[in-house]
Write an enzyme that holds these catalytic residues in place. Structure first.
Site, PDB file in Angstrom:
ATOM      1  N   LYS A 158      47.000  35.098  34.049  1.00 42.20           N
ATOM      2  CA  LYS A 158      46.835  36.073  34.612  1.00 42.20           C
ATOM      3  C   LYS A 158      47.543  37.708  35.197  1.00 42.20           C
ATOM      4  CE  LYS A 158      43.461  33.479  37.893  1.00 42.20           C
ATOM      5  NZ  LYS A 158      43.085  33.217  39.482  1.00 42.20           N
ATOM      6  N   GLU A 200      49.572  30.620  38.056  1.00 43.22           N
ATOM      7  CA  GLU A 200      48.928  29.462  38.749  1.00 43.22           C
ATOM      8  C   GLU A 200      48.892  29.014  38.624  1.00 43.22           C
ATOM      9  OE1 GLU A 200      46.564  32.736  41.486  1.00 43.22           O
ATOM     10  OE2 GLU A 200      45.441  31.580  40.678  1.00 43.22           O
ATOM     11  N   LYS A 201      48.612  27.534  39.420  1.00 44.39           N
ATOM     12  CA  LYS A 201      47.700  26.172  39.273  1.00 44.39           C
ATOM     13  C   LYS A 201      46.320  26.392  38.690  1.00 44.39           C
ATOM     14  CE  LYS A 201      47.910  21.457  38.937  1.00 44.39           C
ATOM     15  NZ  LYS A 201      48.099  21.119  37.902  1.00 44.39           N
ATOM     16  N   ILE A 203      42.902  26.092  38.975  1.00 42.53           N
ATOM     17  CA  ILE A 203      41.738  25.089  39.941  1.00 42.53           C
ATOM     18  C   ILE A 203      40.472  24.604  39.264  1.00 42.53           C
ATOM     19  CG2 ILE A 203      40.678  24.628  41.967  1.00 42.53           C
ATOM     20  CD1 ILE A 203      44.015  25.042  42.698  1.00 42.53           C
ATOM     21  N   HIS A 235      31.810  36.166  34.109  1.00 45.46           N
ATOM     22  CA  HIS A 235      32.276  36.757  35.878  1.00 45.46           C
ATOM     23  C   HIS A 235      31.706  37.454  36.862  1.00 45.46           C
ATOM     24  CE1 HIS A 235      36.164  34.283  35.114  1.00 45.46           C
ATOM     25  NE2 HIS A 235      36.343  34.474  33.773  1.00 45.46           N
ATOM     26  N   LYS A 237      28.776  37.059  39.353  1.00 42.55           N
ATOM     27  CA  LYS A 237      27.326  36.924  40.150  1.00 42.55           C
ATOM     28  C   LYS A 237      25.822  37.111  40.283  1.00 42.55           C
ATOM     29  CE  LYS A 237      31.552  36.835  43.686  1.00 42.55           C
ATOM     30  NZ  LYS A 237      32.481  38.017  44.320  1.00 42.55           N
ATOM     31  N   GLU A 275      38.812  36.745  48.435  1.00 39.82           N
ATOM     32  CA  GLU A 275      37.638  35.453  48.278  1.00 39.82           C
ATOM     33  C   GLU A 275      38.242  34.421  48.120  1.00 39.82           C
ATOM     34  OE1 GLU A 275      37.329  37.053  44.065  1.00 39.82           O
ATOM     35  OE2 GLU A 275      36.148  38.389  44.719  1.00 39.82           O
ATOM     36  N   ARG A 292      36.525  46.468  49.328  1.00 41.38           N
ATOM     37  CA  ARG A 292      35.370  47.450  49.618  1.00 41.38           C
ATOM     38  C   ARG A 292      33.722  46.372  50.341  1.00 41.38           C
ATOM     39  NH1 ARG A 292      35.095  44.941  44.775  1.00 41.38           N
ATOM     40  NH2 ARG A 292      34.063  43.672  44.772  1.00 41.38           N
TER      41      ARG A 292
END
Ligand code: MV4
Length: 446
Positions: A158, A200-201, A203, A235, A237, A275, A292
């Site tokens: 990332k 990162e791992k 998930i 990405h 929602k 999050e 925000r």
């Protein structure tokens, strides 16, 4: 309390902020671009000023012009809404320098969460669980390979300045990592002018659950429950609900308390969202903090009865929170669907002129609208034109209401994603609460 504020935004969120201001007897100043002269927020505000051309860089992002309007109109504070300048620490700082209150957290708190690597380190030190991985930037491919082997594939690469899905890549092997590394670094540099990356791992098939917090300037911090936001595409929602069908009271309290620790660790003030990814074993991991007001805040308002915009205004005006944790109760179930001007199959934006708009009405049905029956949906802005929010005593009741409201929702003249939303909401997996981030791919786009 403020007498007059400027709203540095457009569309449904500008309208939303104006509504609370009217109720609190606060005068509102709207800004608009050349193509937004007839937009609802311009009409609803007490005053409105043209700030520039249609492109966001010429208008809604033009800090100098916005500050000038604030001064000329005598606005004491600026509400940034979401997107645009809402998470720009330079804008928050500029407001402060000009003696205008920024309705949001400090520039420092915004910046500390803008760097995802710094955010991970801060959260780890504060005792908030983070996704296994590094808390410093990776400097070369060899180092990346060494760390990836330690974490174990699959991993995620990332960009530290990324977030919201941009600049991230799943990597399943050494070979893939070697291939992905430089490309991702280039994209990070191009998108964010910052090439820092971390690992990162990965998930798999997680849920995306976030916690709403409020923090005043006196050290009082509370959480307003969670929102389940797993149903998304590209990405973005499209369906959000509160409470999450997956959490029990124990996990809810653990995530709420972790979120308070997160906010306190950075001296956070105003409304914010933490999050998390939650895996099948109910293990939760800090992902990002959004500094925000969020698009999906209405579902939290519906179940708590708290007006989050009002709380933002009171906190920014220096009032202490009147709510303590034990007074915050969640009742019923709320679901939001985002209405986009887009092709329901390809997801491509579908700008154009609305020729008819007819909305379902009834108890437990709420609308947040950024358009009217004759609006021209411009290709210059985000194609989200409205939100439909329903509330029921139970999830089942909310679902029934939502299905009926969606079938009575008419937008003509442009394409919308309503057919897609109907499919999601009618799906047995959605009824069962099996809302994981792969929902659309798994059940809808077969
Ligand atoms: C992840 C992940 C799995 N593992 N990180 C995507 C948006 C950004 N906020 C973070 N995202 C993810 N990060 C690790 N280590 C899966 C996602 C993800 C996702 C997260 C939230 C909502 C929808 C998503 C869809 C795909 C992937």
């Amino acid at each position: 309390m403020f007498k007059k504020i400027l709203i540095a935004n457009r569309g449904e969120i500008a309208v939303r902020v104006i509504r609370t201001c009217k109720r609190l007897d606060i005068k509102t100043v709207a800004i608009f671009s050349e193509v937004d002269e007839k937009a609802p927020h311009v009409n609803l505000a007490d005053e409105a000023y043209l700030v520039g051309g249609p492109r966001v860089t010429e208008s809604y992002l033009k800090i100098d012009n916005i500050i000038e309007v604030a001064k000329k109109s005598g606005a004491e504070a600026i509400h940034p809404g979401y997107g645009f300048l809402s998470e720009n620490p330079l804008f928050a700082k500029r407001c402060e320098a000009e003696g205008i209150v920024f309705i949001g957290p400090s520039a420092k708190a915004i910046a500390s969460m803008g760097s995802k690597i710094e955010a991970r380190l801060t959260m780890q030190q504060a005792g908030v669980p983070i996704v296994p991985g590094v808390t410093t930037s990776i400097t070369n491919t060899e180092e990346a390979l060494e760390i990836a082997q330690k974490i174990g594939y699959p991993i995620m690469l990332k960009a530290s300045a990324g977030g919201g899905g941009i600049g991230m890549q799943i990597v399943k092997s050494d070979t893939e990592l070697t291939k992905a590394y430089e490309g991702n670094q280039k994209r990070a540099k191009a998108f964010f002018s910052n090439e820092e990356m971390y690992l990162e791992k990965y998930i798999e098939n997680p849920r995306h659950i976030e916690v709403q917090i409020l923090a005043d300037t006196y050290g009082n911090t509370v959480y307003l429950g969670e929102r389940e936001c797993s149903i998304q595409r590209r990405h973005q929602k499209i369906v959000e609900e509160a409470p999450s069908p997956f959490l029990d009271d124990h996990l809810r309290r653990k995530m709420g308390e972790a979120s308070i620790q997160a906010a306190k660790a950075i001296g956070y003030t105003n409304a914010g969202t933490i999050e998390y990814l939650v895996d099948e074993n109910s293990t939760f991991y800090f992902l990002e903090m959004n500094t925000r007001l969020q698009v999906e805040h209405p579902v939290t308002e519906e179940i708590t009865g708290i007006d989050i915009v009002e709380q933002q205004l009171r906190i920014a005006a220096g009032e202490p929170l009147q709510l303590d944790q034990s007074a915050i109760k969640c009742n019923g179930h709320a679901i939001e669907t985002r209405i986009y001007a887009e092709d329901p199959v390809t997801f491509y934006p579908s700008p154009g002129s609305i020729t008819k708009l007819s909305l379902p009405e009834g108890e437990g049905i709420r609308h947040e609208l950024g358009v009217h029956g004759k609006s021209n949906v411009s290709p210059f802005y985000d194609p989200m034109i409205a939100k439909l929010i329903v509330k029921g005593e139970s999830r089942k009741e909310a679902l029934t209401k939502l299905e009926s409201a969606l079938s009575n929702y008419t937008v003509e003249g442009i394409k919308t994603n309503i057919p897609l939303l109907k499919k999601v909401v009618a799906h047995p997996a959605f009824h069962k609460g099996e809302t994981t981030t792969d929902f659309i791919d798994k059940y809808i786009r077969i």
